[in-house]
Write a protein that holds these residues in place. Sequence first.
Motif, PDB file in Angstrom:
ATOM      1  N   MET A 278       1.562  -9.286  38.785  1.00 49.71           N
ATOM      2  CA  MET A 278       1.535 -10.028  40.051  1.00 49.71           C
ATOM      3  C   MET A 278       2.863  -9.838  40.794  1.00 49.71           C
ATOM      4  SD  MET A 278      -0.037 -12.001  42.138  1.00 49.71           S
ATOM      5  CE  MET A 278      -1.485 -12.628  41.309  1.00 49.71           C
ATOM      6  N   ALA A 279       3.973  -9.947  40.058  1.00 48.84           N
ATOM      7  CA  ALA A 279       5.294  -9.802  40.686  1.00 48.84           C
ATOM      8  C   ALA A 279       5.417  -8.428  41.338  1.00 48.84           C
ATOM      9  CB  ALA A 279       6.384  -9.998  39.640  1.00 48.84           C
ATOM     10  N   THR A 280       4.979  -7.411  40.624  1.00 50.10           N
ATOM     11  CA  THR A 280       5.080  -6.050  41.148  1.00 50.10           C
ATOM     12  C   THR A 280       4.203  -5.879  42.393  1.00 50.10           C
ATOM     13  OG1 THR A 280       5.354  -5.342  38.885  1.00 50.10           O
ATOM     14  CG2 THR A 280       4.919  -3.620  40.476  1.00 50.10           C
ATOM     15  N   MET A 281       2.983  -6.421  42.329  1.00 52.05           N
ATOM     16  CA  MET A 281       2.087  -6.259  43.481  1.00 52.05           C
ATOM     17  C   MET A 281       2.623  -7.021  44.690  1.00 52.05           C
ATOM     18  SD  MET A 281      -1.762  -6.221  41.810  1.00 52.05           S
ATOM     19  CE  MET A 281      -1.628  -7.660  40.764  1.00 52.05           C
ATOM     20  N   MET A 282       3.166  -8.213  44.463  1.00 47.72           N
ATOM     21  CA  MET A 282       3.698  -8.989  45.586  1.00 47.72           C
ATOM     22  C   MET A 282       4.955  -8.341  46.154  1.00 47.72           C
ATOM     23  SD  MET A 282       2.983 -12.950  44.516  1.00 47.72           S
ATOM     24  CE  MET A 282       3.352 -13.745  46.069  1.00 47.72           C
ATOM     25  N   GLU A 283       5.691  -7.682  45.315  1.00 42.90           N
ATOM     26  CA  GLU A 283       6.875  -6.975  45.798  1.00 42.90           C
ATOM     27  C   GLU A 283       6.456  -5.776  46.652  1.00 42.90           C
ATOM     28  OE1 GLU A 283       9.276  -5.027  42.859  1.00 42.90           O
ATOM     29  OE2 GLU A 283      10.919  -4.820  44.274  1.00 42.90           O
ATOM     30  N   THR A 284       5.483  -5.054  46.152  1.00 45.79           N
ATOM     31  CA  THR A 284       5.050  -3.854  46.863  1.00 45.79           C
ATOM     32  C   THR A 284       4.391  -4.204  48.199  1.00 45.79           C
ATOM     33  OG1 THR A 284       4.657  -2.870  44.713  1.00 45.79           O
ATOM     34  CG2 THR A 284       3.740  -1.719  46.594  1.00 45.79           C
ATOM     35  N   LYS A 285       3.535  -5.209  48.183  1.00 44.97           N
ATOM     36  CA  LYS A 285       2.809  -5.503  49.411  1.00 44.97           C
ATOM     37  C   LYS A 285       3.604  -6.361  50.389  1.00 44.97           C
ATOM     38  CE  LYS A 285      -1.589  -7.146  51.202  1.00 44.97           C
ATOM     39  NZ  LYS A 285      -2.960  -7.478  50.892  1.00 44.97           N
ATOM     40  N   TYR A 286       4.327  -7.335  49.870  1.00 40.00           N
ATOM     41  CA  TYR A 286       4.989  -8.294  50.771  1.00 40.00           C
ATOM     42  C   TYR A 286       6.522  -8.202  50.756  1.00 40.00           C
ATOM     43  CZ  TYR A 286       0.341 -10.349  50.684  1.00 40.00           C
ATOM     44  OH  TYR A 286      -1.014 -10.540  50.772  1.00 40.00           O
ATOM     45  N   GLY A 287       7.064  -7.321  49.922  1.00 41.44           N
ATOM     46  CA  GLY A 287       8.516  -7.186  49.868  1.00 41.44           C
ATOM     47  C   GLY A 287       9.222  -8.369  49.228  1.00 41.44           C
ATOM     48  N   ILE A 288       8.519  -9.156  48.427  1.00 35.99           N
ATOM     49  CA  ILE A 288       9.164 -10.319  47.792  1.00 35.99           C
ATOM     50  C   ILE A 288       9.861  -9.871  46.504  1.00 35.99           C
ATOM     51  CG2 ILE A 288       8.807 -12.621  46.795  1.00 35.99           C
ATOM     52  CD1 ILE A 288       6.223 -12.777  48.441  1.00 35.99           C
ATOM     53  N   PRO A 289      11.174 -10.045  46.435  1.00 33.75           N
ATOM     54  CA  PRO A 289      11.858  -9.649  45.205  1.00 33.75           C
ATOM     55  C   PRO A 289      11.568 -10.629  44.065  1.00 33.75           C
ATOM     56  CG  PRO A 289      13.432 -10.525  46.791  1.00 33.75           C
ATOM     57  CD  PRO A 289      12.083 -10.587  47.438  1.00 33.75           C
ATOM     58  N   SER A 419      16.411  -5.533  52.238  1.00 35.90           N
ATOM     59  CA  SER A 419      17.616  -5.080  52.928  1.00 35.90           C
ATOM     60  C   SER A 419      18.692  -4.763  51.890  1.00 35.90           C
ATOM     61  CB  SER A 419      18.107  -6.172  53.864  1.00 35.90           C
ATOM     62  OG  SER A 419      18.474  -7.302  53.101  1.00 35.90           O
ATOM     63  N   PRO A 420      19.685  -3.944  52.268  1.00 37.55           N
ATOM     64  CA  PRO A 420      20.774  -3.654  51.323  1.00 37.55           C
ATOM     65  C   PRO A 420      21.460  -4.937  50.847  1.00 37.55           C
ATOM     66  CG  PRO A 420      20.953  -2.257  53.273  1.00 37.55           C
ATOM     67  CD  PRO A 420      19.848  -3.228  53.538  1.00 37.55           C
ATOM     68  N   GLU A 421      21.547  -5.944  51.740  1.00 38.42           N
ATOM     69  CA  GLU A 421      22.199  -7.207  51.329  1.00 38.42           C
ATOM     70  C   GLU A 421      21.378  -7.901  50.240  1.00 38.42           C
ATOM     71  OE1 GLU A 421      21.449  -7.206  55.154  1.00 38.42           O
ATOM     72  OE2 GLU A 421      22.871  -5.608  54.735  1.00 38.42           O
ATOM     73  N   GLU A 422      20.056  -7.889  50.447  1.00 35.95           N
ATOM     74  CA  GLU A 422      19.184  -8.521  49.460  1.00 35.95           C
ATOM     75  C   GLU A 422      19.348  -7.854  48.093  1.00 35.95           C
ATOM     76  OE1 GLU A 422      14.904 -10.460  50.605  1.00 35.95           O
ATOM     77  OE2 GLU A 422      15.361  -8.479  51.380  1.00 35.95           O
ATOM     78  N   LEU A 423      19.420  -6.533  48.130  1.00 37.84           N
ATOM     79  CA  LEU A 423      19.595  -5.786  46.891  1.00 37.84           C
ATOM     80  C   LEU A 423      20.902  -6.145  46.204  1.00 37.84           C
ATOM     81  CD1 LEU A 423      18.379  -2.119  47.284  1.00 37.84           C
ATOM     82  CD2 LEU A 423      18.008  -3.644  45.342  1.00 37.84           C
ATOM     83  N   GLU A 424      21.956  -6.251  46.994  1.00 35.13           N
ATOM     84  CA  GLU A 424      23.262  -6.616  46.443  1.00 35.13           C
ATOM     85  C   GLU A 424      23.203  -7.992  45.789  1.00 35.13           C
ATOM     86  OE1 GLU A 424      26.021  -4.965  45.748  1.00 35.13           O
ATOM     87  OE2 GLU A 424      24.720  -3.316  46.392  1.00 35.13           O
ATOM     88  N   ARG A 425      22.525  -8.922  46.474  1.00 39.44           N
ATOM     89  CA  ARG A 425      22.426 -10.286  45.938  1.00 39.44           C
ATOM     90  C   ARG A 425      21.628 -10.303  44.636  1.00 39.44           C
ATOM     91  NH1 ARG A 425      19.816 -13.971  49.523  1.00 39.44           N
ATOM     92  NH2 ARG A 425      19.069 -12.279  50.803  1.00 39.44           N
ATOM     93  N   LEU A 426      20.564  -9.499  44.636  1.00 40.00           N
ATOM     94  CA  LEU A 426      19.763  -9.404  43.413  1.00 40.00           C
ATOM     95  C   LEU A 426      20.615  -8.908  42.252  1.00 40.00           C
ATOM     96  CD1 LEU A 426      16.268  -7.840  44.110  1.00 40.00           C
ATOM     97  CD2 LEU A 426      16.736  -9.798  42.661  1.00 40.00           C
TER      98      LEU A 426
END
Length: 532
Positions: A278-289, A419-426
């Motif tokens: 579910m996490a993977t599908m929601m990330e792929t479709k909706y961009g939710i990390p 976004s690059p910022e989101e990635l950094e925060r992750l």
Amino acid sequence: PLPQQAPVATDLVEDLVKPYPVKVKRKRAKHITVNDPDEIPPIEANVRSTPGIITTRGCCYAGCKGVVLGPITDVIHIVHGPIGCSYYAWMTRRNQADVPESEQDFLKYCFSTDMTTNEIVFGGEKKLAQAVREAYEIFHPKAIDIFSTCPVGLIGDDVHAVAREARKELKIPVFAFSCEGYKGVSQSAGHHIANNGLFKNVVGTEELPAEAKTNPFRVNMLGEYNIGGDAFEIERLLNACGIQLVATFSGNAQLAELAHSQDANLNLIQCHRSINYMATMMETKYGIPWLKVNFIGAEATAKTLRKIARYFGDDELTARVEIVIAEELAKVEPVRQAVRARVEGRPVMLFVGGSRSHHYQSLFRDMGMPVVTAGYEFAHRDDYEGYQVASTIKVDADSRNIEELTVEADPEHYRARKSPEELERLKASVDIADYKGMMPEMAKGAMVVDDISHHELEQLIETYHPALVCSGIKDKYVVEKMGIPCKQLHNYDYGGPYAGFRGAVNFYQEIDRMVNSPVWGFIPTPWEKQSA
Ligand code: CFM
Ligand code: HCA
């Protein structure tokens, strides 16, 4: 720090499999290993159980209906099958819900087509269609789902056609799941089927109202089923920190919450094994990390809250989280210290499902009880050896570095690229010392046994003389007849919650009561009998 480890007999693997026939011996030996966190040995997992060894696994139907979809309170779950499939799963998992008076709640009901010889011979589609109609006429639910059991696949009933017709006739969502018990090798296949159906039919079908979108810290809990009330405690803590819980998949869950869950901006995964799909599908479709978390254990809960705060990177949130942690730990600490003094050093064995054998080690670590041997029923190799800990981020088990992964996005659906910022925060929120999987976090020399058999369990008890075994209903009384207390970590016996801070206090007290109860002194253990 890793817990201290009791010494292990080096030839234990050989000993455990000794009584088996040659072929079985060879097979089972691949599922048993001595742990080394610095050089993880391979372990066989997620393959067919050896017939006759007496596995504790569940089936595909259990994973789909029982685990992932059953907890949704306002949907009628009809089991198409013999009545036993429903009866033996009726409330036994102890997934709880707190449904407002104004809402429908079917959790305590048990809906089944009660398939008998007649349907096996002449087909069960008509009876199923009638059951769906009847359920609708009596209860008027928002939606109905249908679950296939073993005989349905064998006789070839088309549950999807019945669902299609019912949708037209009743004008409500009716969806079917081909989750026949024999599919795959365990309940794991059922999780996957359930996640796919839920994602396809439910997630994204509604929008979160604008007034519910003002809090920027909106999360979903994934893989939290509210066993013994765990989800209530997690929700209490998130609320106290000012984090908005949009939906829980699927503990204490209503259909509408899941339907607008795409409006959260972070997914938190508690049980990776049942819901990573579910996490993977929601990330792929909706961009939710997504972020892997663990609310089992006081230390683990504090870490998890800090991790979420680090992800959102907001000073006020961080300050609030620290206040909550300080207040809560002040209540936990005196109990933990008092219990620890009475249980420290006493060995524990843990054999449960697909994630708890890992997560509950945090609670035993809090109390200083070493886990001498552990294993899952049906988890996959990554749950043992180490898995991805956040979306697009993987901890490399050998170098202990953070690796970045690329998401294979479907351009047609992918809404919001991170976004690059989101990635950094992750990246900043991932602590590479955490949640790498069972074996990297277990002591050197501990035995790891996958899909344990009754014979192996009994022999390990005789080897380790544990103070406590944690398992499920299929082992509980066998273990207790051996003079060892057995805590069910599936349904928590009659207890819980065990998640979060209040849960940790409950757990410490419960374990103290169990291992220090004088009653065990009246039942001689096998080794006491031998020496008598
Ligand atoms: Fe996840 Fe679970 Fe578990 Fe599981 Fe289960 Fe369960 Fe379990 Mo029983 S979803 S893997 S399929 S944490 S029902 S609530 S207790 S085996 S360890
Ligand atoms: C299942 C559900 C189960 C069984 C527990 C047990 C649960 O697999 O069908 O064997 O004690 O948690 O209720 O895992």
